[in-house]
Design an enzyme around this catalytic site. Structure first.
Site, mmCIF file in Angstrom:
data_model
loop_
_atom_site.group_PDB
_atom_site.id
_atom_site.type_symbol
_atom_site.label_atom_id
_atom_site.label_comp_id
_atom_site.label_asym_id
_atom_site.label_seq_id
_atom_site.Cartn_x
_atom_site.Cartn_y
_atom_site.Cartn_z
ATOM 1 N N SER A 1 0.820 -1.216 0.000
ATOM 2 C CA SER A 1 0.000 0.000 0.000
ATOM 3 C C SER A 1 0.849 1.259 0.000
ATOM 4 C CB SER A 1 -0.916 0.012 1.231
ATOM 5 O OG SER A 1 -1.817 -1.059 1.208
ATOM 6 N N HIS B 1 -3.246 0.456 -4.534
ATOM 7 C CA HIS B 1 -2.781 -0.732 -5.256
ATOM 8 C C HIS B 1 -3.226 -0.614 -6.711
ATOM 9 C CE1 HIS B 1 -1.460 -3.293 -1.818
ATOM 10 N NE2 HIS B 1 -2.235 -2.460 -1.162
ATOM 11 N N HIS C 1 -5.896 -9.152 -1.180
ATOM 12 C CA HIS C 1 -5.937 -9.423 0.252
ATOM 13 C C HIS C 1 -7.135 -10.302 0.603
ATOM 14 C CE1 HIS C 1 -4.040 -5.458 -0.374
ATOM 15 N NE2 HIS C 1 -3.303 -5.721 0.690
ATOM 16 N N TYR D 1 -9.102 -9.704 3.051
ATOM 17 C CA TYR D 1 -10.220 -8.860 3.466
ATOM 18 C C TYR D 1 -11.024 -8.322 2.283
ATOM 19 C CZ TYR D 1 -7.107 -4.817 2.618
ATOM 20 O OH TYR D 1 -6.247 -3.894 2.059
ATOM 21 N N GLU D 2 -10.489 -8.440 1.072
ATOM 22 C CA GLU D 2 -11.259 -8.068 -0.114
ATOM 23 C C GLU D 2 -12.278 -9.141 -0.485
ATOM 24 O OE1 GLU D 2 -8.778 -6.143 -3.372
ATOM 25 O OE2 GLU D 2 -7.205 -6.979 -2.079
ATOM 26 N N ALA E 1 2.938 -1.986 3.968
ATOM 27 C CA ALA E 1 2.786 -0.927 4.964
ATOM 28 C C ALA E 1 2.274 -1.582 6.240
ATOM 29 C CB ALA E 1 1.809 0.135 4.476
ATOM 30 N N MET F 1 -1.858 -6.685 7.091
ATOM 31 C CA MET F 1 -2.912 -7.545 6.548
ATOM 32 C C MET F 1 -2.497 -8.217 5.242
ATOM 33 S SD MET F 1 -6.016 -4.854 7.239
ATOM 34 C CE MET F 1 -6.093 -3.969 8.819
ATOM 35 N N SER F 2 -1.215 -8.392 5.051
ATOM 36 C CA SER F 2 -0.733 -8.994 3.808
ATOM 37 C C SER F 2 0.502 -9.839 4.098
ATOM 38 C CB SER F 2 -0.403 -7.892 2.789
ATOM 39 O OG SER F 2 0.729 -7.142 3.222
ATOM 40 N N ASN G 1 2.510 3.701 11.185
ATOM 41 C CA ASN G 1 1.877 4.197 12.417
ATOM 42 C C ASN G 1 2.401 3.380 13.585
ATOM 43 O OD1 ASN G 1 0.065 2.116 11.024
ATOM 44 N ND2 ASN G 1 -0.812 2.123 13.089
ATOM 45 N N HIS H 1 -6.934 4.463 6.830
ATOM 46 C CA HIS H 1 -6.195 3.933 5.680
ATOM 47 C C HIS H 1 -5.523 5.060 4.908
ATOM 48 C CE1 HIS H 1 -5.062 1.047 2.651
ATOM 49 N NE2 HIS H 1 -5.664 1.737 1.705
#
Length: 278
Positions: free
Chosen positions: A32, A63, A85, A87-88, A115, A213-214, A237, A249
């Site tokens: 990201s 992306h 991902h 979550y998609e 990220a 998340m990846s 962060n 995000h």
């Protein structure tokens, strides 16, 4: 269609676009907000994911969703500008499809960037962490189901997913370009919601230094296929459970963009080092 045949169909499609003598040894997946790395290439052939048979589309902001066929100096590379991902709504096989295609195209090393939030309180925002290991908390695994024996063993050893020899070399080349890398464990979670303070405290107790998340699904798939893995997390962060600052995000993308110059310098140094040559 059987998953191995789907991967091979995509491999055949992409290989037709290779220039004579082109033989990729390195694959790079950009996370990201890190797509500006591609600006360093003076020439590249780009294929949109949607134009490659079997490739899932990338639906996340930050992306782009395309594959670059690149020759940088003396090195032939394949660059994924974007990824998919869980979550998609994608399955583990869909998330790892592009990684398996890169392996099928002949790369012997893959660099997975992302990220991530810093769990280690000693790590600073906009730093870069070299991944030494991961904790899979995504609730699934890309090797579930029938094993493709041509790709790798049913029960792969996971002692050294992130190649220790290459890690040492990456630390050296990063210092050569003036970038200090942190080292630590990446925690992979399903997403898409960000972590609660209680979850953050638990992930830190598990030994996590950064969270995202990846990467974990792709690292497992690449390692299963005998591809060496390098992981680099841009710390966007800081997750401090007792004083959690709200984030979004868009804020994560902004911080990733600010880190992109250092990441670009490190990636370029890795490419010209020849450490992954076959």
């Amino acid at each position: 269609m059987q998953k191995s045949k789907k991967v091979q169909t995509a491999v055949n499609h992409i290989q037709k676009r290779f220039a004579p003598g082109y033989s990729p040894v390195l694959g790079i997946t950009l996370g990201s907000g890190l797509g500006s790395f591609v600006d360093m290439f003076s020439s590249a052939l780009w294929l949109d994911f949607e134009d490659i048979p079997g490739f899932p589309r990338s639906t996340v902001k930050g992306h782009t969703g395309r594959l670059g066929i690149v020759r940088h100096g003396q090195t032939d590379c394949l660059v994924l500008q974007g990824r998919n991902h869980l979550y998609e709504g994608y399955s583990p096989d869909e998330v790892c499809f592009a990684t398996r295609v890169l392996a099928g195209l002949g790369v012997n090393t893959i660099i997975l960037t992302n990220a991530a939030g810093a769990l280690n309180p000693l790590f600073e925002v906009r730093g870069i962490m070299l991944i030494t290991d991961h904790v899979n908390l995504m609730g699934t695994n890309p090797l579930v189901g029938a094993n493709v024996d041509a790709w790798g063993p049913r029960f792969p050893d996971m002692t050294e997913v992130y190649c220790p020899v290459l890690r040492d070399k990456v630390l050296d080349v990063a210092l050569d370009v003036g970038v200090r890398l942190e080292q630590g464990v990446y925690v992979g979670v399903h997403g898409p919601c960000l972590e609660t303070p209680a979850e953050t405290r638990a992930y830190r107790l598990l030994g996590g230094d950064a969270i995202g998340m990846s990467t974990v699904m792709e690292a497992i798939a690449a390692h299963h296929m005998g591809v060496k893995v390098i992981g680099l997390s841009c710390l966007t962060n800081k997750n401090l459970p007792d004083c959690m600052a709200q984030t979004s995000h868009d804020a994560i993308l902004e911080q990733a963009n600010r880190t992109a110059n250092n990441l670009t310098n490190v990636l370029q140094a890795i490419i010209v080092s020849g450490m992954f040559a076959s």
